[in-house]
Design an enzyme around this catalytic site. Structure first.
Site, PDB file in Angstrom:
ATOM      1  N   ASP A  28     -72.563  60.059  23.592  1.00  0.00           N
ATOM      2  CA  ASP A  28     -73.716  60.026  24.486  1.00  0.00           C
ATOM      3  C   ASP A  28     -73.240  60.046  25.941  1.00  0.00           C
ATOM      4  O   ASP A  28     -72.194  59.488  26.261  1.00  0.00           O
ATOM      5  CB  ASP A  28     -74.525  58.755  24.202  1.00  0.00           C
ATOM      6  CG  ASP A  28     -75.948  58.843  24.714  1.00  0.00           C
ATOM      7  OD1 ASP A  28     -76.335  59.905  25.246  1.00  0.00           O
ATOM      8  OD2 ASP A  28     -76.670  57.843  24.590  1.00  0.00           O
ATOM      9  N   ASN A  30     -73.413  63.036  28.084  1.00  0.00           N
ATOM     10  CA  ASN A  30     -73.038  64.345  28.660  1.00  0.00           C
ATOM     11  C   ASN A  30     -73.914  64.691  29.865  1.00  0.00           C
ATOM     12  O   ASN A  30     -73.426  65.185  30.886  1.00  0.00           O
ATOM     13  CB  ASN A  30     -73.221  65.459  27.621  1.00  0.00           C
ATOM     14  CG  ASN A  30     -72.287  65.333  26.446  1.00  0.00           C
ATOM     15  OD1 ASN A  30     -71.345  64.553  26.480  1.00  0.00           O
ATOM     16  ND2 ASN A  30     -72.547  66.099  25.403  1.00  0.00           N
ATOM     17  N   TRP A  33     -73.087  62.579  32.915  1.00  0.00           N
ATOM     18  CA  TRP A  33     -71.779  62.999  33.443  1.00  0.00           C
ATOM     19  C   TRP A  33     -71.968  64.217  34.352  1.00  0.00           C
ATOM     20  O   TRP A  33     -71.404  64.279  35.450  1.00  0.00           O
ATOM     21  CB  TRP A  33     -70.853  63.323  32.279  1.00  0.00           C
ATOM     22  CG  TRP A  33     -69.445  63.687  32.632  1.00  0.00           C
ATOM     23  CD1 TRP A  33     -68.375  62.840  32.717  1.00  0.00           C
ATOM     24  CD2 TRP A  33     -68.946  65.003  32.931  1.00  0.00           C
ATOM     25  NE1 TRP A  33     -67.243  63.537  33.046  1.00  0.00           N
ATOM     26  CE2 TRP A  33     -67.558  64.873  33.186  1.00  0.00           C
ATOM     27  CE3 TRP A  33     -69.519  66.271  32.998  1.00  0.00           C
ATOM     28  CZ2 TRP A  33     -66.746  65.960  33.511  1.00  0.00           C
ATOM     29  CZ3 TRP A  33     -68.713  67.356  33.329  1.00  0.00           C
ATOM     30  CH2 TRP A  33     -67.342  67.193  33.586  1.00  0.00           C
ATOM     31  N   ARG A  41     -76.765  70.470  33.027  1.00  0.00           N
ATOM     32  CA  ARG A  41     -76.491  69.697  31.802  1.00  0.00           C
ATOM     33  C   ARG A  41     -75.480  70.390  30.892  1.00  0.00           C
ATOM     34  O   ARG A  41     -74.661  69.752  30.247  1.00  0.00           O
ATOM     35  CB  ARG A  41     -77.799  69.454  31.035  1.00  0.00           C
ATOM     36  CG  ARG A  41     -78.745  68.502  31.737  1.00  0.00           C
ATOM     37  CD  ARG A  41     -80.014  68.283  30.913  1.00  0.00           C
ATOM     38  NE  ARG A  41     -79.748  67.632  29.638  1.00  0.00           N
ATOM     39  CZ  ARG A  41     -79.553  66.324  29.496  1.00  0.00           C
ATOM     40  NH1 ARG A  41     -79.610  65.530  30.539  1.00  0.00           N
ATOM     41  NH2 ARG A  41     -79.312  65.806  28.311  1.00  0.00           N
ATOM     42  N   HIS A  45     -72.226  69.213  28.448  1.00  0.00           N
ATOM     43  CA  HIS A  45     -72.001  69.487  27.022  1.00  0.00           C
ATOM     44  C   HIS A  45     -70.659  70.195  26.804  1.00  0.00           C
ATOM     45  O   HIS A  45     -69.968  69.946  25.823  1.00  0.00           O
ATOM     46  CB  HIS A  45     -73.147  70.321  26.453  1.00  0.00           C
ATOM     47  CG  HIS A  45     -74.454  69.576  26.432  1.00  0.00           C
ATOM     48  ND1 HIS A  45     -74.550  68.262  26.046  1.00  0.00           N
ATOM     49  CD2 HIS A  45     -75.730  69.956  26.762  1.00  0.00           C
ATOM     50  CE1 HIS A  45     -75.807  67.856  26.126  1.00  0.00           C
ATOM     51  NE2 HIS A  45     -76.542  68.863  26.566  1.00  0.00           N
ATOM     52  N   SER A  73     -78.967  65.253  16.642  1.00  0.00           N
ATOM     53  CA  SER A  73     -79.849  64.404  15.843  1.00  0.00           C
ATOM     54  C   SER A  73     -81.149  65.146  15.551  1.00  0.00           C
ATOM     55  O   SER A  73     -81.477  66.140  16.223  1.00  0.00           O
ATOM     56  CB  SER A  73     -80.163  63.109  16.593  1.00  0.00           C
ATOM     57  OG  SER A  73     -81.078  63.372  17.624  1.00  0.00           O
ATOM     58  N   ARG A  79     -85.584  68.489  22.903  1.00  0.00           N
ATOM     59  CA  ARG A  79     -85.017  68.979  24.172  1.00  0.00           C
ATOM     60  C   ARG A  79     -85.506  70.398  24.464  1.00  0.00           C
ATOM     61  O   ARG A  79     -86.048  71.063  23.586  1.00  0.00           O
ATOM     62  CB  ARG A  79     -83.494  68.945  24.097  1.00  0.00           C
ATOM     63  CG  ARG A  79     -83.026  67.530  23.878  1.00  0.00           C
ATOM     64  CD  ARG A  79     -81.564  67.361  24.103  1.00  0.00           C
ATOM     65  NE  ARG A  79     -81.261  65.932  23.953  1.00  0.00           N
ATOM     66  CZ  ARG A  79     -80.206  65.344  24.455  1.00  0.00           C
ATOM     67  NH1 ARG A  79     -79.328  66.027  25.143  1.00  0.00           N
ATOM     68  NH2 ARG A  79     -80.007  64.065  24.287  1.00  0.00           N
ATOM     69  N   LEU A 139     -57.332  64.842   7.821  1.00  0.00           N
ATOM     70  CA  LEU A 139     -58.518  64.207   8.401  1.00  0.00           C
ATOM     71  C   LEU A 139     -59.753  64.931   7.880  1.00  0.00           C
ATOM     72  O   LEU A 139     -59.763  66.164   7.795  1.00  0.00           O
ATOM     73  CB  LEU A 139     -58.482  64.326   9.931  1.00  0.00           C
ATOM     74  CG  LEU A 139     -59.752  63.872  10.671  1.00  0.00           C
ATOM     75  CD1 LEU A 139     -59.829  62.343  10.718  1.00  0.00           C
ATOM     76  CD2 LEU A 139     -59.798  64.419  12.097  1.00  0.00           C
ATOM     77  N   LEU A 203     -78.609  52.323  17.621  1.00  0.00           N
ATOM     78  CA  LEU A 203     -78.004  53.166  16.577  1.00  0.00           C
ATOM     79  C   LEU A 203     -78.695  54.525  16.476  1.00  0.00           C
ATOM     80  O   LEU A 203     -78.140  55.466  15.902  1.00  0.00           O
ATOM     81  CB  LEU A 203     -78.031  52.458  15.221  1.00  0.00           C
ATOM     82  CG  LEU A 203     -77.133  51.224  15.112  1.00  0.00           C
ATOM     83  CD1 LEU A 203     -77.180  50.656  13.702  1.00  0.00           C
ATOM     84  CD2 LEU A 203     -75.686  51.555  15.479  1.00  0.00           C
ATOM     85  N   GLU A 215     -67.747  47.531  12.249  1.00  0.00           N
ATOM     86  CA  GLU A 215     -67.676  46.994  13.613  1.00  0.00           C
ATOM     87  C   GLU A 215     -68.437  47.950  14.509  1.00  0.00           C
ATOM     88  O   GLU A 215     -68.357  49.175  14.339  1.00  0.00           O
ATOM     89  CB  GLU A 215     -66.213  46.924  14.081  1.00  0.00           C
ATOM     90  CG  GLU A 215     -65.345  45.984  13.277  1.00  0.00           C
ATOM     91  CD  GLU A 215     -65.744  44.521  13.469  1.00  0.00           C
ATOM     92  OE1 GLU A 215     -66.423  44.212  14.466  1.00  0.00           O
ATOM     93  OE2 GLU A 215     -65.405  43.710  12.601  1.00  0.00           O
TER      94      GLU A 215
HETATM   95  C1  FPP Z   1     -75.385  63.389  24.318  1.00  0.00           C
HETATM   96  O1  FPP Z   1     -75.438  63.681  25.658  1.00  0.00           O
HETATM   97  C2  FPP Z   1     -74.734  64.387  23.474  1.00  0.00           C
HETATM   98  C3  FPP Z   1     -75.354  65.281  22.641  1.00  0.00           C
HETATM   99  C4  FPP Z   1     -76.714  65.792  22.764  1.00  0.00           C
HETATM  100  C5  FPP Z   1     -74.658  65.805  21.456  1.00  0.00           C
HETATM  101  C6  FPP Z   1     -73.195  65.983  21.555  1.00  0.00           C
HETATM  102  C7  FPP Z   1     -72.816  67.349  21.906  1.00  0.00           C
HETATM  103  C8  FPP Z   1     -71.586  67.698  22.316  1.00  0.00           C
HETATM  104  C9  FPP Z   1     -70.466  66.749  22.387  1.00  0.00           C
HETATM  105  C10 FPP Z   1     -71.337  69.099  22.771  1.00  0.00           C
HETATM  106  C11 FPP Z   1     -71.049  70.134  21.758  1.00  0.00           C
HETATM  107  C12 FPP Z   1     -70.719  69.673  20.374  1.00  0.00           C
HETATM  108  C13 FPP Z   1     -69.849  70.262  19.521  1.00  0.00           C
HETATM  109  C14 FPP Z   1     -69.681  69.693  18.134  1.00  0.00           C
HETATM  110  C15 FPP Z   1     -69.025  71.449  19.886  1.00  0.00           C
HETATM  111  P1  FPP Z   1     -76.836  63.604  26.364  1.00  0.00           P
HETATM  112  O2  FPP Z   1     -77.235  64.994  26.718  1.00  0.00           O
HETATM  113  O3  FPP Z   1     -77.824  62.864  25.524  1.00  0.00           O
HETATM  114  O4  FPP Z   1     -76.482  62.768  27.639  1.00  0.00           O
HETATM  115  P2  FPP Z   1     -77.479  61.928  28.554  1.00  0.00           P
HETATM  116  O5  FPP Z   1     -78.013  60.824  27.707  1.00  0.00           O
HETATM  117  O6  FPP Z   1     -76.597  61.458  29.662  1.00  0.00           O
HETATM  118  O7  FPP Z   1     -78.544  62.886  29.031  1.00  0.00           O
END
Ligand code: FPP
Length: 248
Positions: A28, A30, A33, A41, A45, A73, A79, A139, A203, A215
């Site tokens: 969480d 991205n 960041w 955005r 990602h 999810s 989105r 893995l 969660l 944990e």
């Molecule tokens: C949360 O950031 C992250 C996601 C929506 C999913 C994770 C996606 C990646 C790591 C990128 C590509 C994945 C793969 C497997 C190549 P957010 O957008 O919810 O962040 P925020 O809460 O700060 O807006």
């Protein structure tokens, strides 16, 4: 990427700590960041996808057996169409680019969630990657796509009810083991450590059943900043905790 795994017994962990067999991550942060940097955005990602590569390599290097990542999810469909296209585009790109790395590093790809929702092209690429990595043993990288834990548990209940109705099993035989065997994580070791980045303490419908005794580690780090040191810190944190499983 580090070229070779830690030799057995030398985990790189403080005090030769116990390595969790199964680690899951809710990736969480991205978006935040990217925002902090004045970037779109999608840049977050992309950086997040690089963090996925690093986490996978760290898991391999430190002898973790299963790494489960919440990549999309069932709530993520809310989105914008543009962001969904960016996320699926990144998945497509990384699947192509990293397939050779998965095989080189002995990584088996496994999918959970109803990934059929992603369209024929991505589905066939995903399934091809699963097929091409099926024999790898170092893995297991479990990628949760269009995954929701309640839906997973409901589907397991449905399957067991159908078996009971067909007379294949007795309703009284439906116990925890029987439910676990119908979940998409059946056959994987129990979840030991669940990490969520970016300061959210929820969660979010991820591995609710599987997390019963794991944990939980909530970190302020935004996912794109999660590096090898952060992974090692998380493993050390795990090995330092005394795990009681509700007992004494
Ligand atoms: C949360 O950031 C992250 C996601 C929506 C999913 C994770 C996606 C990646 C790591 C990128 C590509 C994945 C793969 C497997 C190549 P957010 O957008 O919810 O962040 P925020 O809460 O700060 O807006």
């Amino acid at each position: 990427m580090s070229p070779s795994p830690a030799p057995e017994g030398a985990t790189g962990l403080e005090g030769g700590g116990k390595v969790p067999r199964h680690v899951a991550i809710i990736m969480d942060g991205n978006g935040r960041w990217a925002k902090q940097r004045g970037l779109p955005r999608v840049a977050g990602h992309k950086a997040g996808a690089e963090a996925v590569r690093r986490a996978m390599q760290s898991a391999v290097d430190h002898g973790v057996e299963v790494l489960t990542l919440y990549a999309f999810s069932s709530e993520n469909w809310r989105r914008s169409a543009e962001e969904i296209a960016d996320l699926t585009g990144l998945m497509r790109f990384y699947l192509e680019r990293e397939l050779a790395t998965l095989n080189k590093e002995g990584v088996r790809l496994k999918l959970i969630g109803d990934y059929s929702a992603f369209g024929a092209d991505l589905v066939s690429r995903l399934e091809r990657a699963v097929e091409h990595t099926a024999k790898n043993q170092r893995l297991t990288l479990v990628v949760a796509l269009n995954y929701g834990s309640r839906a997973e548990i409901a589907a397991a209940a449905q399957k067991l009810a159908a078996k009971a109705a067909a007379g294949e099993i007795d309703a009284s035989a439906i116990d925890e083991t029987a439910v676990a065997a119908e979940l998409q994580t059946a056959g994987l070791p129990d979840l030991d450590l669940l990490i969520r980045t970016s300061g959210e303490v929820r969660l979010s419908n991820f591995l609710l059943w599987q997390a019963a005794y794991s944990e939980l580690l909530f970190l302020d780090t935004l996912w794109p900043d999660f590096d090898e040191q952060a992974f090692v810190d998380a493993l050390n944190h795990y090995s330092a905790r005394e795990r009681r499983f509700g007992g004494r």
